[in-house]
Motif scaffolding. Sequence first.
Motif, PDB file in Angstrom:
ATOM      1  N   ASN B  81       0.793  -1.230   0.000  1.00 40.63           N
ATOM      2  CA  ASN B  81       0.000   0.000   0.000  1.00 40.63           C
ATOM      3  C   ASN B  81       0.821   1.274   0.000  1.00 40.63           C
ATOM      4  OD1 ASN B  81      -2.291  -1.509   0.085  1.00 40.63           O
ATOM      5  ND2 ASN B  81      -2.355  -1.498   2.326  1.00 40.63           N
ATOM      6  N   TYR B  82       2.132   1.140  -0.139  1.00 38.31           N
ATOM      7  CA  TYR B  82       2.942   2.347   0.013  1.00 38.31           C
ATOM      8  C   TYR B  82       2.786   3.271  -1.185  1.00 38.31           C
ATOM      9  CZ  TYR B  82       6.802   5.386   1.111  1.00 38.31           C
ATOM     10  OH  TYR B  82       7.550   6.489   1.397  1.00 38.31           O
ATOM     11  N   LYS B  85      -0.937   5.000  -2.560  1.00 39.32           N
ATOM     12  CA  LYS B  85      -1.426   6.324  -2.157  1.00 39.32           C
ATOM     13  C   LYS B  85      -1.084   7.374  -3.203  1.00 39.32           C
ATOM     14  CE  LYS B  85       0.924   6.970   1.481  1.00 39.32           C
ATOM     15  NZ  LYS B  85       1.918   6.163   2.142  1.00 39.32           N
ATOM     16  N   ILE B 332       8.865   4.408   8.346  1.00 42.97           N
ATOM     17  CA  ILE B 332       7.677   4.466   7.485  1.00 42.97           C
ATOM     18  C   ILE B 332       6.422   4.208   8.320  1.00 42.97           C
ATOM     19  CG2 ILE B 332       6.486   3.322   5.584  1.00 42.97           C
ATOM     20  CD1 ILE B 332       9.281   2.858   4.353  1.00 42.97           C
ATOM     21  N   LEU B 333       6.509   3.187   9.192  1.00 44.09           N
ATOM     22  CA  LEU B 333       5.364   2.887  10.064  1.00 44.09           C
ATOM     23  C   LEU B 333       4.977   4.101  10.895  1.00 44.09           C
ATOM     24  CD1 LEU B 333       6.002  -0.604  11.671  1.00 44.09           C
ATOM     25  CD2 LEU B 333       4.137   0.094  10.192  1.00 44.09           C
ATOM     26  N   LYS B 335       5.745   7.218  10.446  1.00 48.03           N
ATOM     27  CA  LYS B 335       5.303   8.374   9.675  1.00 48.03           C
ATOM     28  C   LYS B 335       3.868   8.205   9.187  1.00 48.03           C
ATOM     29  CE  LYS B 335       6.735  11.737   6.354  1.00 48.03           C
ATOM     30  NZ  LYS B 335       7.602  12.127   5.268  1.00 48.03           N
ATOM     31  N   GLN B 336       3.523   6.966   8.842  1.00 49.72           N
ATOM     32  CA  GLN B 336       2.145   6.741   8.396  1.00 49.72           C
ATOM     33  C   GLN B 336       1.141   7.059   9.494  1.00 49.72           C
ATOM     34  OE1 GLN B 336       2.138   2.736   6.961  1.00 49.72           O
ATOM     35  NE2 GLN B 336       2.692   3.333   4.878  1.00 49.72           N
ATOM     36  N   LYS B 337       1.523   6.793  10.748  1.00 50.90           N
ATOM     37  CA  LYS B 337       0.571   6.998  11.846  1.00 50.90           C
ATOM     38  C   LYS B 337       0.622   8.415  12.401  1.00 50.90           C
ATOM     39  CE  LYS B 337      -1.443   3.181  11.908  1.00 50.90           C
ATOM     40  NZ  LYS B 337      -1.476   2.271  11.033  1.00 50.90           N
ATOM     41  N   GLY B 339       2.573  11.053  11.044  1.00 50.38           N
ATOM     42  CA  GLY B 339       2.740  12.095  10.053  1.00 50.38           C
ATOM     43  C   GLY B 339       4.055  12.827  10.143  1.00 50.38           C
ATOM     44  N   ASP B 341       8.496  12.777  10.898  1.00 52.42           N
ATOM     45  CA  ASP B 341       9.642  11.876  10.938  1.00 52.42           C
ATOM     46  C   ASP B 341      10.786  12.492  11.723  1.00 52.42           C
ATOM     47  OD1 ASP B 341      10.211  13.754   9.060  1.00 52.42           O
ATOM     48  OD2 ASP B 341      10.472  12.378   7.395  1.00 52.42           O
ATOM     49  N   TYR B 432       5.686  -6.236   7.263  1.00 50.17           N
ATOM     50  CA  TYR B 432       6.633  -5.457   8.058  1.00 50.17           C
ATOM     51  C   TYR B 432       7.200  -6.312   9.170  1.00 50.17           C
ATOM     52  CZ  TYR B 432       5.978  -0.953   5.842  1.00 50.17           C
ATOM     53  OH  TYR B 432       5.993   0.073   4.945  1.00 50.17           O
TER      54      TYR B 432
END
Lengths: 488, 457
Positions: B81-82, B85, B332-333, B335-337, B339, B341, B432
């Motif tokens: 799913n990366y 988007k 990445i995990l 940042k996805q949650k 927002g 980094d 992951y």
Amino acid sequence: MEQVLLLLIFLPLVAALITAFTGNAAKHVAMVFALASLAITAAIACQFTPDASKQFVVNLPWIQSLGINFHAGIDGISLITVLLTNVLVPIIILASYQSDYKKPASFFALILFMQAGLLVVFTAMDAFLFYIGWEAALIPIYFICAIWGGKDRVRVNMKFFVYTIGGSLFMLLGIIYLYLQNPAHNFDIQAFYQLSLDPAQQGWIFWSFFIAFAIKMPVFPFHTWQPDTYTEAPAGGTMLLSGIMLKMGIYGVIRWLLPIVPAGVQDWGTTAIVLSVIGIVYASLIAFTQKNAKRLVAYSSIAHVGLISAGIFALNTQGMQGAMIQMLSHGINVVGLFFVLDIISSRLKTNTISELGGIAKVAPKLAIAFLIIVLGTVALPGTNGFIGEFLLLMGVYQFNIWAVVFAGLTIIFGAVYMLRMYQHVMLGKTNELTIGFEDIRGTETLVLVIICALIIVLGVYPKPILHLSEASVQQLLEQVNQKLTSVK
Amino acid sequence: MNIIITIVVTALAVLYAGLFKATKALLPLTLVGLLVALGFCVTAWDTNTIYYGMMQMNNFAIAFSSLLILGTAFIFLLTENYFAKDSENVAEYYTLILFALSGGVMMVSYTNLSMLFIGLEIMSVSSYILAGIRKNNFASNEASLKYFLMGAFSTGFLLFGITLIYGATGSFSLGAINSYLVGNYKMVSPLFYPGVILMMIGMCFKVGAAPFHFWTPDVYEGSPSLITTFMSTVVKTAAFAAFIRIFAGTFAPLHDFWMPPLMVIVCLTLFIGNVTALFQKNFKRMLAYSSISHVGYLLFSLITLTSTSNNNVLLYTAAYTFASITAFAVLILVKQKTGGDDFESFNGLGKRNPLAALALTVAMLSLAGIPLTGGFMGKYLMFLNVMNQYQIYLVAFAILNALVGFYYYLRVVVAMYFKEGADVLLETPVQYKVVLILSVIITVILGVYPSVILNLI
């Protein structure tokens, strides 16, 4: 028989992995494993012949192309430190029974993991293995102190971590250098003993090792991380640091520094003794002015370790034997002191001396135990501290009379500030804070009884311990002297 | 050769699958292709096939190819799913990464400078596009443009160097150049020396060594995190292997000439990488600078040039690759949650996602070089070899830098465990989990039993 040592080293490691998944039952699981380790140690001590030889030796190839072996064994010097570790770990676990740590499984698993690292350090006969154990013991204690510690724990422990790892990196430099000098291209300690290095090389190798060890102990002026770290650490962490971990430095000096670079020790040993003695006086003076009891004990620990270090660098039997017994005694006493202070602070939420007082009236059992521990710390004859300090002072005396004058001050200083602390905390009038103090109960009593018993037994009859290490210490000193004469 | 063909065919197949909107099939197809390529690597072991004097599949090439393929496979596992988007046509991402990989395989197996150039260009051009693949994102565009300009510039240096060397020796073949050097040791053509220096500059650009590192932080920060992962692991490893293949092999007779400038580069790289990383507030940017400092440690292997250099580099790059993939996967995990980094985004991760926090801790310890991790063994071997030639001051300098490294690597550990964060649980997708667990296992194995790699090449 060789497998016993492997079992001894790997049992805590396996135990740590199991304990990590046991949730709230972790303390019991950890306790069972710690007692099992203790039982193995007892068996080893019974089987041990007190001569200078290495016993229970394991030597397995590990990373062959780099000359790294899993080579470990136990002689008298190792046995004392192994005993210290495996006696203190169950005591420390028991002492943590009442404390209410978040995530207990991780806490106890980290203690056991550290135990494995310590045992590697105390038995390694391969320099690389020694280094691995040295670092492996540091990681868990860093997390213990930084997760469960006090308010300022993050900053303080970062300093502690960077300080100690900086020291050990330079030790690694020294180890690599020795490895490259070794014609057999391995890390075997016997091969390192045989190297003939010129005094200039020995000089800098001395410093590369000494700084690592001095930071661990700590010796003045490498001590600045210690009081903060001790104060901010959780009780279990403080006990591990002061009881066992600082002995890594002392052990390192005896096992690696003296026999490998005797000429370096001869050139710089005086400097080391001077630093140690300065540390003794300096730490004692600062201990006088401390308002916080935990900090006071932290500084007193610097003073005591300074004396041990001075005794070792005096390079004679008395000093060395004194160091051996004092490692054990200091470990027991300091764990006892920090445990009592933890009991007080867990009930009253403070360790500030001036806010306390009169606890003896409401908690007589604690008062008696605390008194015994304090007397052991100030080295009253008949307690475990006496014989060690006596031998150490005798050792330093043979080295230089002025050193002993200043070092001897610790005994007086120590007695004064320790007893003063005891007086202000336990005696006098009870105030509003201490009036409701509950006396010790359950596991607390058990821990203190064990510690007091050890203090008295070792004080009255230290011979078995001295006997264990005597032959090894003799041999070590002969080896050093022999090497020195051959250099000349 | 089978390896490259497999990868390229996979890339084309993926492109067609994308044409027919078979988005579900892309990942399995890619992974199968990579597995087949990996299988060819295993069967090609010890065969030492030479293809028309252009490429040589010796054990060095196969070992590094396997590492590149494995690293790429891990990165593909993180794609769930990366890309979806960003765009509907995700097949092109897969294809470009695979093309870059094929270029990478050429770069580790070339025996002819023209192949080096072709491999480098295939890999670089794919990377330029990948960096800018978020067409509407300003940072991504900036990254792509910077990467392209600097990349083109450095390729210029490299080409000019190759030209001069061709002028001196009359050949592009590594073997011929080497025998020219050995044969004319006392009277190497004056064209050759600037050629070597220019090639060194070009390669330093590619691997991101100081003072040619300025593009790295911006490009790494601006590119999509997954692409950054690819660039800082697979691309860097390939570039470094290419570097060592020519300098440690072909140019070895001139070691005395090119070693001193390289030493200066190493010192600068270590110092700038570490000290700048210390001041970063952004985790991704910190990783970018830390990757610069790792190049510094890796370049030690070129300063010493011993028979074990190749193995040491393989161990180091493997340890670095898997630790970096772990770090970026967690990034990445997070940042996805959350927002963000920067370091604060990691606050309290120890509670919110114990697995990710543990994996990231192991990765950080490995990058910092704590015993029992692969990173320690890698650093240790580099130090050992430099010490062996009695350049003690260089090692002491490197140790001081490593000490700085401990500080900034631990900062994220501090944030995860010792700082309170939002009490939101972070879920980890299955892929992951697989990547994190495998990377941790590999990292520990490399640290505890490095013999698996040490005697390979």
